[in-house]
Scaffold this active site. Structure first.
Site, PDB file in Angstrom:
ATOM      1  N   HIS A  41       0.871   5.345   1.106  1.00 58.02           N
ATOM      2  CA  HIS A  41       0.229   6.437   1.822  1.00 58.02           C
ATOM      3  C   HIS A  41       0.333   7.707   0.985  1.00 58.02           C
ATOM      4  O   HIS A  41       1.391   7.998   0.421  1.00 58.02           O
ATOM      5  CB  HIS A  41       0.936   6.705   3.155  1.00 58.02           C
ATOM      6  CG  HIS A  41       0.916   5.567   4.100  1.00 58.02           C
ATOM      7  ND1 HIS A  41       0.043   5.508   5.167  1.00 58.02           N
ATOM      8  CD2 HIS A  41       1.664   4.441   4.163  1.00 58.02           C
ATOM      9  CE1 HIS A  41       0.252   4.400   5.844  1.00 58.02           C
ATOM     10  NE2 HIS A  41       1.234   3.730   5.255  1.00 58.02           N
ATOM     11  N   HIS A  95       0.851  -1.186   0.000  1.00 62.37           N
ATOM     12  CA  HIS A  95       0.000   0.000   0.000  1.00 62.37           C
ATOM     13  C   HIS A  95       0.883   1.230   0.000  1.00 62.37           C
ATOM     14  O   HIS A  95       2.041   1.186   0.408  1.00 62.37           O
ATOM     15  CB  HIS A  95      -0.957   0.024   1.203  1.00 62.37           C
ATOM     16  CG  HIS A  95      -0.285  -0.031   2.537  1.00 62.37           C
ATOM     17  ND1 HIS A  95       0.274  -1.194   3.055  1.00 62.37           N
ATOM     18  CD2 HIS A  95      -0.095   0.919   3.473  1.00 62.37           C
ATOM     19  CE1 HIS A  95       0.772  -0.942   4.245  1.00 62.37           C
ATOM     20  NE2 HIS A  95       0.575   0.339   4.527  1.00 62.37           N
TER      21      HIS A  95
END
Length: 138
Positions: free
Chosen positions: A103, A101
Site C-alpha cells: 500500500h 502487495h
C-alpha cells in the site's frame, strides 16, 4: 506464475479493468477500491507471490523503487505531506488478499491518524530470548 483464481493477479494483469497509476514489466499500481486516504494505491506484482516470504528477490528489490516513484508523484500531484508504505504478511498481520502487495497511502496535514501502535517495554531477558530464537534461522 499467475493464479487464475487470484483477484490481484487479474487486476495486475489487466484482466479486470481498474484505475492504474503506473505499469511496467513487473508491476501494476492501481488505486485502492476502499482507500484509507485520497490517492491510496496498491503496488501489485504481475506474478503471484503469496507474501513477502515468497517474493522473488529481484521483485523485492524493485518494489521500493516503484514505491518511492509513486510516493514522490503523490506528493507533487496530490499535495500530500507524506505517505505510508504498508505491507502485511499473513492474516494475523492484516493481509486480506493472499497476493503480495504494498500500500502507498498519502498522508495529509491534519488528516486522520493511521498506522499507529502503542510502544511497549521488553526486559533484557526477553530480548535475549528473542535474539536466540530468531538469529539461528537467518
Amino acid at each position: 506464475m499467475v493464479k487464475d483464481d487470484c483477484i490481484f493477479c487479474k487486476l495486475a494483469n489487466g484482466v479486470i479493468p481498474t484505475a492504474s497509476l503506473y505499469e511496467d514489466d513487473t508491476f501494476r499500481v492501481i488505486l485502492d477500491a476502499n482507500p484509507a486516504s485520497k490517492g491510496h494505491a496498491l503496488i501489485l506484482p504481475k506474478h503471484h507471490y503469496q507474501d513477502l516470504c515468497e517474493l522473488d528477490e529481484a521483485v523485492g528489490e524493485k518494489v521500493l523503487k516503484v514505491a518511492a516513484k509513486i510516493g514522490k508523484a503523490m506528493k507533487e500531484g496530490l499535495g500530500c505531506a507524506g505517505f505510508n508504505l504498508v505491507q502485511n504478511n499473513g492474516e494475523a498481520a492484516g493481509q486480506t488478499v493472499m497476493h503480495f502487495h504494498m500500500h502507498v497511502i498519502p498522508r495529509y496535514e491534519g488528516g486522520s491518524k493511521m498506522v499507529t501502535w502503542e510502544s511497549g517495554k521488553v526486559s533484557a531477558e526477553e530480548t535475549e530470548r528473542i535474539v536466540e530464537a530468531v538469529t539461528p534461522r537467518l
